[in-house]
Design a protein around this motif. Structure first.
Motif, PDB file in Angstrom:
ATOM      1  N   CYS A  82       0.781  -1.088  -0.212  1.00  0.00           N
ATOM      2  CA  CYS A  82       0.206  -0.131  -0.227  1.00  0.00           C
ATOM      3  C   CYS A  82       1.035   1.454  -0.115  1.00  0.00           C
ATOM      4  O   CYS A  82       2.167   1.416   0.803  1.00  0.00           O
ATOM      5  N   CYS A  87      -0.139   4.745   5.122  1.00  0.00           N
ATOM      6  CA  CYS A  87       0.266   3.834   4.957  1.00  0.00           C
ATOM      7  C   CYS A  87       1.907   4.357   4.827  1.00  0.00           C
ATOM      8  O   CYS A  87       2.821   4.487   5.101  1.00  0.00           O
ATOM      9  N   CYS A 123      -5.305   2.180  -1.219  1.00  0.00           N
ATOM     10  CA  CYS A 123      -5.075   1.828  -0.347  1.00  0.00           C
ATOM     11  C   CYS A 123      -5.785   0.469   0.488  1.00  0.00           C
ATOM     12  O   CYS A 123      -6.747  -0.364  -0.571  1.00  0.00           O
ATOM     13  N   LEU A 124      -4.905  -0.481   1.734  1.00  0.00           N
ATOM     14  CA  LEU A 124      -5.400  -2.503   1.408  1.00  0.00           C
ATOM     15  C   LEU A 124      -6.866  -1.960   2.674  1.00  0.00           C
ATOM     16  O   LEU A 124      -7.495  -3.136   2.617  1.00  0.00           O
ATOM     17  N   CYS A 127      -6.198   0.420   7.461  1.00  0.00           N
ATOM     18  CA  CYS A 127      -5.148   1.227   7.824  1.00  0.00           C
ATOM     19  C   CYS A 127      -5.001   1.637   8.805  1.00  0.00           C
ATOM     20  O   CYS A 127      -3.692   1.968   9.077  1.00  0.00           O
TER      21      CYS A 127
END
Ligand SMILES: Cc1cc2nc3c(=O)[nH]c(=O)nc-3n(C[C@H](O)[C@H](O)[C@H](O)COP(=O)(O)O)c2cc1C
Ligand code: SF4
Ligand code: FES
Lengths: 167, 570
Positions: A82, A87, A123-124, A127
């Motif tokens: 990410c 991140c 964005c996985l 966060c």
């Protein structure tokens, strides 16, 4: 038509015919193919066009818009890192640097031996536990550059010594 | 035969009591995205193997997100006698001890415990309700999150679920439901904060036998995970909200729009839809009434702009997610040319409780023009990161210092970035701003979808602005050139400033580009896309100047490694 092309088409058609929603569109078909094959080959674009009664141009138009679609066969393992702002604030760039070094890549792409594909993700979704990466869709949070290098290193290892991930 | 809802509820409550106060231990493990990222799968495997080896009768359930994501994996254990205890940061290695002591012998392991839940007390474990992150919460949309098994509709029904729908169908007209939602003051939680009741009135006024309710769970904003969190934790609260919206507006079909690849939220939403259909809560003649309505999931590919409401309709139709011109507005000509209403997940998840408890109750929470709660995603340099629901009106300073426990490691906070990539940054000196749509908008930062990213004194604001603009550039759909080329231009300038190679006049140049984007862009992406730069300049202009003039970075960050994906959309 070669037999591999046929089996590819069969797999594509199985994916197209087993979609859960009733609303079938070019996009839903492309996503189903991507789930099945990991990429969109020319044959799939043709099948999707036939299945949805649209043109191949329509299909490529949609496929080229959404950044998830790939047009080359992916590596056997898929690593995502990410680079989203959370991140980033927590040090993702250093982790990405280590991953690139370990895979001998200069950016997104697949290693020469076809073992590992690297992608950046915006964005996985985890966060709160950033920085985040994923290996074959399994999320791994709170990575450090060292941990990221170790994870990728172990994945490479598995490829060469015939571990569970080896072909 | 129409299902009898009262019977269903009574049965569900008995089952719930059997599970939560029964004669077997019940173990709940959080497996939302946060739990998975922290290794919840390995913890479940360890628990399952203990269970099998020892032949203990206990139930293991996967639940969603309780909120304190920083402490995942969370394991919540309740035994027949003794308190309900939540363990935090559980590792597979700790599982045998928790098993021996707590699950088999009923004695909690205080050393690993985060807190007790419910009314039970323990001498050596604090109450989770006293935890800073939990204390200030008022959970409406998140009330079941982490407590119920999201894939068991009966657990939802046992906790007031579908009671609002039942009441609406048996006692209220559609007009009355819309009236309640209007009076509650509910405003959309997807970013624009538009009054929900007013929007529903537009759709109700459209005369067409086919109308749609579209649920926006694109949630492409980095730093936001509460929509996915609701779908993973309590999808039935959304499904009930969608059916109520359908009833209130005369719609016939709902679509839940989710980005592909997030299997947890997707699978749990489908599961909720299937279960509701099985019990006659979705489909023909819902709960024996004359109202029929169905819902399905529509997946989209990776595209942030697909979350813009007209691009969303293009995407459900299977096309490139490029925004449409308005008018016509969606309530007139929407999805497949039919009248449509778009709402965010959080907005709709409030609706069942509003209908059940009344508009006055909801309007009594929060602020006059920002009623109810804010559902926040806390991430970045904060001690307690995760998902929290607090009354509107709490100040950002309270959010940072009290709820999130400040910055870890004794560092100072530098700034907050709120409202997603189209939002803005706020300096740590300016945090006495209440969570309030209008008050936040005045500062240049916005509430957006509730994302709050904290950055400590060690981060560089120019570097952060670069990553935000890189995101906006990467995601521009390309339809209008002020946005498409403007974002690229801004990124180029920011990249050279970060390399300490900026030129004099660069700040003015960015402002000109930003003005053009604002004036000449079709959708919010281009119109608001300069916000990250303008808000950063508002609070931290001197830092930009330093990079340009002195070629130094006060935070000691720049120049720093920078990897970003190939920009332009193909
Ligand atoms: C570029 C862009 C992206 C957006 N992404 C989302 C999103 O992911 N989720 C969302 O609910 N709203 C998003 N919105 C806002 C929607 O257009 C719309 O206002 C919202 O879904 C309406 O729901 P609400 O009234 O419940 O807030 C986005 C807007 C823009 C301009
Ligand atoms: S403003 Fe940007 S994202 Fe929006 S339609 Fe125009 S090019 Fe696309
Ligand atoms: S910003 Fe990295 S997971 Fe969301």
């Amino acid at each position: 038509m070669t037999s591999t092309a046929e089996s590819l088409r069969q797999r594509v058609n199985r994916a197209l015919n087993s979609q859960k929603p009733k609303t079938i569109t070019v996009l839903s078909c492309l996503l189903a193919v991507e789930d099945e094959l990991g990429y969109i080959p020319q044959e799939a674009a043709e099948e999707v066009a036939r299945f949805t009664d649209s043109t191949i141009n329509d299909v490529w138009g949609v496929a080229s818009f959404y950044t998830n679609f790939q047009f080359q066969p992916p590596g056997r393992h898929r690593v995502e890192v990410c680079w989203g702002p959370t991140c980033h604030v927590l040090g993702a760039m250093d982790a990405i640097g280590e991953v690139l070094k370990s895979l001998d890549l200069s950016g997104e792409g697949t290693t020469d031996d076809g073992a590992i594909s690297l992608r950046y993700n915006t964005c996985l979704g985890a966060c709160a536990n950033g920085p985040v990466m994923s290996v074959d869709h399994h999320l791994i949070g709170r990575i450090t550059p060292e941990r990221a290098a170790q994870i990728v290193g172990e994945l490479k290892e598995r490829q060469t010594v015939g571990g569970p991930g080896a072909p | 035969m129409p299902p009898n809802f009262e019977d269903l509820r009574a049965l569900s409550i008995r089952r719930w009591q059997g599970l939560s106060q029964g004669d077997k231990p019940w173990i709940r493990v959080g497996t939302a995205l946060c739990g998975k990222a922290a290794g919840a799968d390995r913890v479940i495997a360890a628990l399952t193997s203990e269970l099998e080896q020892r032949n203990v009768g206990a139930t293991i359930s996967e639940v969603g997100c309780l909120g304190p994501c920083y402490a995942e994996p969370l394991v919540d254990v309740v035994t027949p006698r003794g308190p309900r205890v939540v363990y935090g940061g559980v590792t597979p290695e700790q599982v045998p001890e928790i098993f021996d002591s707590h699950i088999v012998n009923g004695k909690p392991v205080a050393a690993y415990a985060l807190g007790t839940l419910g009314d039970d007390r323990s001498d050596d474990i604090p109450r989770l309700a006293d935890h800073p992150m939990m204390k200030a919460q008022h959970r409406i949309a998140l009330r079941n999150a982490g407590h119920v098994d999201p894939c068991d509709i009966r657990q939802y029904i046992a906790n007031d679920g579908y009671a609002a729908l039942y009441r609406a169908l048996t006692e209220m007209t559609p007009d009355q439901v819309r009236e309640e939602v209007s009076k509650s003051g509910l405003r959309g939680r997807g970013g624009a904060a538009f009054p929900t009741g007013t929007k529903w009135n537009f759709l109700a006024g459209a005369k067409d036998p086919v109308k749609y309710i579209l649920v926006n769970c694109e949630e492409g904003d980095p730093g936001a995970f509460n929509d996915k969190g609701i779908l993973e934790s309590d999808p039935h609260s959304l499904i009930e909200g969608v059916i109520l919206a359908g009833y209130a507006t005369g719609a016939t079909m709902g679509y839940v729009f989710i980005r592909h690849g997030h299997d947890g939220p997707i699978d749990r939403t489908w599961c909720a839809i299937d279960q509701a259909r099985e019990l006659g809560i979705l489909g023909q003649n819902i709960l024996g009434s004359s109202f029929s309505f169905d819902i399905e999931v529509a997946l989209t590919g990776d595209s942030y702009v697909a979350g813009e409401e007209t691009a969303l309709m293009e995407s459900i139709e299977g096309k490139r997610a490029m925004p449409r011109y308005r008018p016509p507005f969606p309530a007139q000509v929407g999805l497949f040319g039919k009248p449509s209403n778009i709402n965010n997940v959080k907005t709709l998840a409030y609706v069942p409780q509003i209908v059940l408890r009344g508009s006055d109750w909801f309007a009594g929470i929060g602020r006059e023009r920002s009623t109810g709660t804010a559902i926040l995603c806390l991430s970045g340099d904060l001690t307690y990161t995760g998902m929290a629901e607090v009354p509107m009106g709490m100040t950002l300073r309270q959010v940072v210092d009290d709820l999130a426990g400040g910055v870890p490691g004794g560092k100072k906070l530098k700034l907050l970035q709120t409202g997603g990539p189209l939002g803005g940054v706020l300096s740590s000196d300016d945090l006495d701003i209440p969570l309030d749509f209008d008050a936040m908008a005045q500062t240049g930062a916005i509430m957006g979808s509730g994302g709050i990213i904290a950055a400590s004194e060690e981060s560089c604001v120019v570097d952060l602005t670069r990553v935000l603009i890189a995101f906006c550039q990467y995601e521009s759909c390309g339809k209008c050139f002020p946005c498409r080329t403007g974002m690229t231009h801004l990124l180029e300038v920011l990249e050279r400033i970060c390399r300490l190679e900026g030129r004099s006049g660069d700040l003015e140049l960015m402002r000109t580009v930003g003005q053009n984007m604002q004036a000449g862009s079709l959708c919010g992406h281009g119109q608001l896309g300069f916000n990250p730069v303008s808000s950063a300049l508002r609070y931290f202009r001197e830092e930009f100047e330093q990079h340009l003039r002195d070629k130094t970075c006060a935070a000691g960050k720049c120049p720093s490694p920078w990897y970003s994906p190939d920009g332009a959309r193909r």
